[in-house]
Scaffold this motif. Structure first.
Motif, PDB file in Angstrom:
ATOM      1  N   LEU A  36       0.821  -1.211   0.000  1.00 26.99           N
ATOM      2  CA  LEU A  36       0.000   0.000   0.000  1.00 26.99           C
ATOM      3  C   LEU A  36       0.855   1.261   0.000  1.00 26.99           C
ATOM      4  O   LEU A  36       0.623   2.175  -0.800  1.00 26.99           O
ATOM      5  N   GLU A  37       1.833   1.348   0.883  1.00 29.35           N
ATOM      6  CA  GLU A  37       2.663   2.552   0.956  1.00 29.35           C
ATOM      7  C   GLU A  37       3.454   2.752  -0.324  1.00 29.35           C
ATOM      8  O   GLU A  37       3.616   3.882  -0.793  1.00 29.35           O
ATOM      9  N   ARG A  38       3.948   1.671  -0.898  1.00 28.33           N
ATOM     10  CA  ARG A  38       4.656   1.792  -2.186  1.00 28.33           C
ATOM     11  C   ARG A  38       3.748   2.389  -3.250  1.00 28.33           C
ATOM     12  O   ARG A  38       4.152   3.298  -3.989  1.00 28.33           O
ATOM     13  N   ASP A  39       2.524   1.887  -3.334  1.00 25.21           N
ATOM     14  CA  ASP A  39       1.614   2.352  -4.379  1.00 25.21           C
ATOM     15  C   ASP A  39       1.212   3.804  -4.166  1.00 25.21           C
ATOM     16  O   ASP A  39       1.122   4.586  -5.131  1.00 25.21           O
ATOM     17  N   LEU A  40       0.981   4.203  -2.916  1.00 27.19           N
ATOM     18  CA  LEU A  40       0.660   5.595  -2.631  1.00 27.19           C
ATOM     19  C   LEU A  40       1.842   6.504  -2.979  1.00 27.19           C
ATOM     20  O   LEU A  40       1.652   7.614  -3.492  1.00 27.19           O
ATOM     21  N   THR A  41       3.056   6.022  -2.728  1.00 28.05           N
ATOM     22  CA  THR A  41       4.250   6.798  -3.074  1.00 28.05           C
ATOM     23  C   THR A  41       4.366   6.973  -4.584  1.00 28.05           C
ATOM     24  O   THR A  41       4.688   8.062  -5.085  1.00 28.05           O
ATOM     25  N   VAL A  42       4.099   5.917  -5.341  1.00 24.64           N
ATOM     26  CA  VAL A  42       4.133   6.012  -6.807  1.00 24.64           C
ATOM     27  C   VAL A  42       3.134   7.050  -7.297  1.00 24.64           C
ATOM     28  O   VAL A  42       3.443   7.872  -8.183  1.00 24.64           O
ATOM     29  N   LEU A  43       1.948   7.034  -6.740  1.00 26.21           N
ATOM     30  CA  LEU A  43       0.935   8.011  -7.144  1.00 26.21           C
ATOM     31  C   LEU A  43       1.401   9.432  -6.860  1.00 26.21           C
ATOM     32  O   LEU A  43       1.244  10.334  -7.690  1.00 26.21           O
ATOM     33  N   ARG A  44       1.982   9.636  -5.681  1.00 27.13           N
ATOM     34  CA  ARG A  44       2.467  10.982  -5.329  1.00 27.13           C
ATOM     35  C   ARG A  44       3.621  11.395  -6.231  1.00 27.13           C
ATOM     36  O   ARG A  44       3.658  12.532  -6.718  1.00 27.13           O
ATOM     37  N   GLU A  45       4.567  10.497  -6.459  1.00 24.78           N
ATOM     38  CA  GLU A  45       5.746  10.850  -7.255  1.00 24.78           C
ATOM     39  C   GLU A  45       5.392  11.182  -8.696  1.00 24.78           C
ATOM     40  O   GLU A  45       6.075  11.996  -9.332  1.00 24.78           O
ATOM     41  N   HIS A  46       4.349  10.584  -9.220  1.00 22.37           N
ATOM     42  CA  HIS A  46       3.932  10.856 -10.602  1.00 22.37           C
ATOM     43  C   HIS A  46       2.799  11.877 -10.671  1.00 22.37           C
ATOM     44  O   HIS A  46       2.257  12.123 -11.755  1.00 22.37           O
ATOM     45  N   ASP A  47       2.451  12.451  -9.515  1.00 20.50           N
ATOM     46  CA  ASP A  47       1.396  13.472  -9.456  1.00 20.50           C
ATOM     47  C   ASP A  47       0.103  12.952 -10.063  1.00 20.50           C
ATOM     48  O   ASP A  47      -0.519  13.608 -10.915  1.00 20.50           O
ATOM     49  N   LEU A  48      -0.327  11.786  -9.603  1.00 23.70           N
ATOM     50  CA  LEU A  48      -1.510  11.143 -10.158  1.00 23.70           C
ATOM     51  C   LEU A  48      -2.671  11.179  -9.171  1.00 23.70           C
ATOM     52  O   LEU A  48      -2.472  11.068  -7.963  1.00 23.70           O
ATOM     53  N   ARG A  49      -3.872  11.314  -9.711  1.00 23.59           N
ATOM     54  CA  ARG A  49      -5.087  11.224  -8.899  1.00 23.59           C
ATOM     55  C   ARG A  49      -5.776   9.914  -9.243  1.00 23.59           C
ATOM     56  O   ARG A  49      -6.233   9.713 -10.368  1.00 23.59           O
ATOM     57  N   LEU A  50      -5.845   9.027  -8.265  1.00 17.66           N
ATOM     58  CA  LEU A  50      -6.396   7.700  -8.508  1.00 17.66           C
ATOM     59  C   LEU A  50      -7.913   7.774  -8.599  1.00 17.66           C
ATOM     60  O   LEU A  50      -8.591   8.219  -7.678  1.00 17.66           O
ATOM     61  N   ARG A  51      -8.451   7.310  -9.719  1.00 21.26           N
ATOM     62  CA  ARG A  51      -9.895   7.290  -9.935  1.00 21.26           C
ATOM     63  C   ARG A  51     -10.507   5.924  -9.680  1.00 21.26           C
ATOM     64  O   ARG A  51     -11.618   5.827  -9.179  1.00 21.26           O
ATOM     65  N   TRP A  52      -9.801   4.861 -10.051  1.00 18.71           N
ATOM     66  CA  TRP A  52     -10.356   3.516  -9.970  1.00 18.71           C
ATOM     67  C   TRP A  52      -9.335   2.520  -9.440  1.00 18.71           C
ATOM     68  O   TRP A  52      -8.145   2.615  -9.738  1.00 18.71           O
ATOM     69  N   VAL A  53      -9.834   1.560  -8.678  1.00 19.23           N
ATOM     70  CA  VAL A  53      -9.066   0.382  -8.268  1.00 19.23           C
ATOM     71  C   VAL A  53      -9.766  -0.822  -8.888  1.00 19.23           C
ATOM     72  O   VAL A  53     -10.929  -1.094  -8.586  1.00 19.23           O
ATOM     73  N   LEU A  54      -9.074  -1.548  -9.773  1.00 22.65           N
ATOM     74  CA  LEU A  54      -9.662  -2.675 -10.493  1.00 22.65           C
ATOM     75  C   LEU A  54      -9.042  -3.981 -10.038  1.00 22.65           C
ATOM     76  O   LEU A  54      -7.834  -4.051  -9.767  1.00 22.65           O
ATOM     77  N   GLU A  55      -9.866  -5.014  -9.980  1.00 19.69           N
ATOM     78  CA  GLU A  55      -9.395  -6.376  -9.733  1.00 19.69           C
ATOM     79  C   GLU A  55      -9.680  -7.229 -10.962  1.00 19.69           C
ATOM     80  O   GLU A  55     -10.729  -7.086 -11.602  1.00 19.69           O
ATOM     81  N   THR A  56      -8.751  -8.137 -11.278  1.00 20.67           N
ATOM     82  CA  THR A  56      -9.009  -9.085 -12.354  1.00 20.67           C
ATOM     83  C   THR A  56      -9.822 -10.278 -11.868  1.00 20.67           C
ATOM     84  O   THR A  56     -10.508 -10.930 -12.658  1.00 20.67           O
ATOM     85  N   HIS A  57      -9.763 -10.579 -10.550  1.00 20.09           N
ATOM     86  CA  HIS A  57     -10.534 -11.670  -9.960  1.00 20.09           C
ATOM     87  C   HIS A  57     -10.326 -11.614  -8.447  1.00 20.09           C
ATOM     88  O   HIS A  57      -9.607 -10.748  -7.946  1.00 20.09           O
ATOM     89  N   ALA A  58     -10.962 -12.522  -7.731  1.00 19.52           N
ATOM     90  CA  ALA A  58     -10.737 -12.636  -6.288  1.00 19.52           C
ATOM     91  C   ALA A  58      -9.524 -13.545  -6.080  1.00 19.52           C
ATOM     92  O   ALA A  58      -9.591 -14.756  -6.285  1.00 19.52           O
ATOM     93  N   HIS A  59      -8.420 -12.964  -5.679  1.00 17.36           N
ATOM     94  CA  HIS A  59      -7.131 -13.656  -5.644  1.00 17.36           C
ATOM     95  C   HIS A  59      -7.043 -14.652  -4.490  1.00 17.36           C
ATOM     96  O   HIS A  59      -7.633 -14.449  -3.427  1.00 17.36           O
ATOM     97  N   ALA A  60      -6.254 -15.711  -4.696  1.00 11.04           N
ATOM     98  CA  ALA A  60      -6.053 -16.716  -3.660  1.00 11.04           C
ATOM     99  C   ALA A  60      -4.657 -16.679  -3.062  1.00 11.04           C
ATOM    100  O   ALA A  60      -4.391 -17.380  -2.084  1.00 11.04           O
ATOM    101  N   ASP A  61      -3.757 -15.857  -3.629  1.00 12.10           N
ATOM    102  CA  ASP A  61      -2.367 -15.893  -3.169  1.00 12.10           C
ATOM    103  C   ASP A  61      -1.917 -14.603  -2.491  1.00 12.10           C
ATOM    104  O   ASP A  61      -0.801 -14.520  -2.000  1.00 12.10           O
ATOM    105  N   HIS A  62      -2.753 -13.585  -2.489  1.00 11.50           N
ATOM    106  CA  HIS A  62      -2.428 -12.353  -1.773  1.00 11.50           C
ATOM    107  C   HIS A  62      -3.729 -11.637  -1.448  1.00 11.50           C
ATOM    108  O   HIS A  62      -4.783 -11.964  -1.992  1.00 11.50           O
ATOM    109  N   ILE A  63      -3.632 -10.656  -0.555  1.00 12.29           N
ATOM    110  CA  ILE A  63      -4.802  -9.866  -0.166  1.00 12.29           C
ATOM    111  C   ILE A  63      -4.721  -8.510  -0.853  1.00 12.29           C
ATOM    112  O   ILE A  63      -3.668  -7.864  -0.875  1.00 12.29           O
ATOM    113  N   THR A  64      -5.819  -8.082  -1.420  1.00  8.88           N
ATOM    114  CA  THR A  64      -5.869  -6.801  -2.103  1.00  8.88           C
ATOM    115  C   THR A  64      -5.836  -5.636  -1.107  1.00  8.88           C
ATOM    116  O   THR A  64      -6.208  -5.790   0.062  1.00  8.88           O
ATOM    117  N   SER A  65      -5.431  -4.487  -1.587  1.00  6.91           N
ATOM    118  CA  SER A  65      -5.510  -3.242  -0.798  1.00  6.91           C
ATOM    119  C   SER A  65      -6.607  -2.340  -1.337  1.00  6.91           C
ATOM    120  O   SER A  65      -6.592  -1.129  -1.096  1.00  6.91           O
TER     121      SER A  65
END
Length: 379
Positions: A36-65
């Motif tokens: 989560l912190e890595r992704d928020l840092t990427v957004l800040r460093e690229h001056d991006l405003r996040l509009r959508w969080v998309l999932e390709t499916h309900a994952h079995a090997d990690h937990i989504t943020s």
């Protein structure tokens, strides 16, 4: 580079950030909770405003943020409708489009790894011409594909998804997989059609026989990850209770993150109480399913003499805990303390609630409203 490809070494998961250069609006595909912190840092460093969080499916090997990103950024969440993820703002069907700035991605139903798996196709105009990208999750990997032996998997459906949906895309479409375990980052549709070891040159029956004979070990985090991902990344115990517990507070039961509060409301474990003024609700909008019970009222934001009676009425009902919601998170604390004095188990929902901006930059009902990007929404 656009898209931005990020990697979680524990699960070998790729996360993708796509953005529109002009507006700096972005979406993220398949985020991982520990990043989560890595992704928020990427957004800040690229001056991006996040509009959508998309999932390709309900994952079995990690937990989504997903819900935590929504809480931090005000983004909305979307996922395949067939996955049954209960917390998404927008359940997606085949052919649906999600927009960010002037860009759009199209949802492609590609079941097989799971019944709800989707891929996302992005056709992007650049100065060098049109670039085509497809984000395939676990449906199509580089020189491979996702497994089909658990979680509603279906080898025949996966074969059709790959050969009839993904392989129907132009050969120069760049394939961005959900995982890779050998350091490879991307491929193309043309390359996979010709060289994919599991699919290329195989008939449906040959593919099904191959997939049914893999005898793979069970994903080590499956029992934890799947229930959490069906709730946007909120972990649950064996009894279905959220494990991201509220924090204790002075004078009331505790402070609850919005994602946990939403989860409790969906399960029927608590009553959501909207303590904004009647005027605020009339102007901005009503929270679906919430009990309107103002803590203060105009003129002058005077204490509402009906608040105590309203709480007592709720206590005479089913006795469930009360989740106090307001615009900024201040009145809800005071309301939670008073409700506690009256004998309720009362929580404050953190962060606060405010309307979307309308076309004039003003907050109000024409812009709809949202609670930190969660699905408490009215348009």
């Amino acid at each position: 580079m656009n898209p931005i490809q990020l990697f979680d070494p524990d699960s070998c998961t790729y996360t993708y950030v796509l953005f529109d250069e002009a507006s700096r609006e972005a979406l993220i595909i398949d985020p991982v909770d520990v990043q989560l912190e890595r992704d928020l840092t990427v957004l800040r460093e690229h001056d991006l405003r996040l509009r959508w969080v998309l999932e390709t499916h309900a994952h079995a090997d990690h937990i989504t943020s997903a819900l935590w990103l929504a809480e931090h950024t005000g983004a909305l969440t979307a996922a395949p409708a067939a996955c049954g993820i209960v917390t998404v703002h927008r359940p997606l069907q085949h052919g649906d489009e999600v927009t960010f700035g002037s860009q759009r991605v199209r949802a492609l139903a590609t079941p097989g790894h799971t019944a709800g798996s989707m891929s996302y196709f992005w056709e992007r105009a650049t100065s060098q011409g049109v670039q085509r990208h497809v984000f395939t999750g676990d449906t199509l990997l580089i020189d491979g594909c996702g497994r089909t032996d658990f979680q509603s998997g279906d080898a025949a459906a996966l074969y059709r998804s790959i050969t009839e949906v993904l392989f129907a895309l132009p050969d120069d479409t760049v394939v961005w997989p959900g995982h890779d375990y050998r350091g490879r980052t991307h491929s193309t549709i043309g390359h996979e059609k010709a060289h994919n070891a599991r699919v290329a040159g195989r008939t449906l029956d040959e593919f099904v026989a191959l997939m049914n004979g893999l005898n793979l070990s069970r994903p080590r985090r499956m029992d934890e990850a799947v229930p959490a991902n069906l709730h946007g990344g909120i972990r649950h115990d064996a009894d279905g209770a959220a494990l991201d517990a509220p924090q204790p507070a002075d004078g009331y039961a505790g402070d609850v993150p919005p994602a946990v509060a939403w989860d409790w409301v969906q399960q029927g474990r608590a009553v959501l109480v909207d303590v904004r003024t009647d005027a605020e609700r009339e102007w901005v909008g009503y929270v679906p399913g919430a009990v309107p019970l103002a803590w203060k009222q105009w003129p002058g934001m005077q204490p509402n003499p009906g608040f105590d009676d309203g709480v007592r009425s709720l206590l005479r009902g089913d006795g469930r805990p009360l989740l106090m919601l307001c615009r900024s998170g201040a009145r809800s604390i005071a309301a939670a303390r008073r409700a506690t004095e009256l004998g309720a188990t009362a929580y404050n929902v953190l962060e606060g609630f405010e309307g979307d901006l309308d076309e004039h930059g003003q907050r109000g009902r024409r812009g709809g409203w949202r609670y930190r990007g969660l699905p408490w929404r009215q348009n």
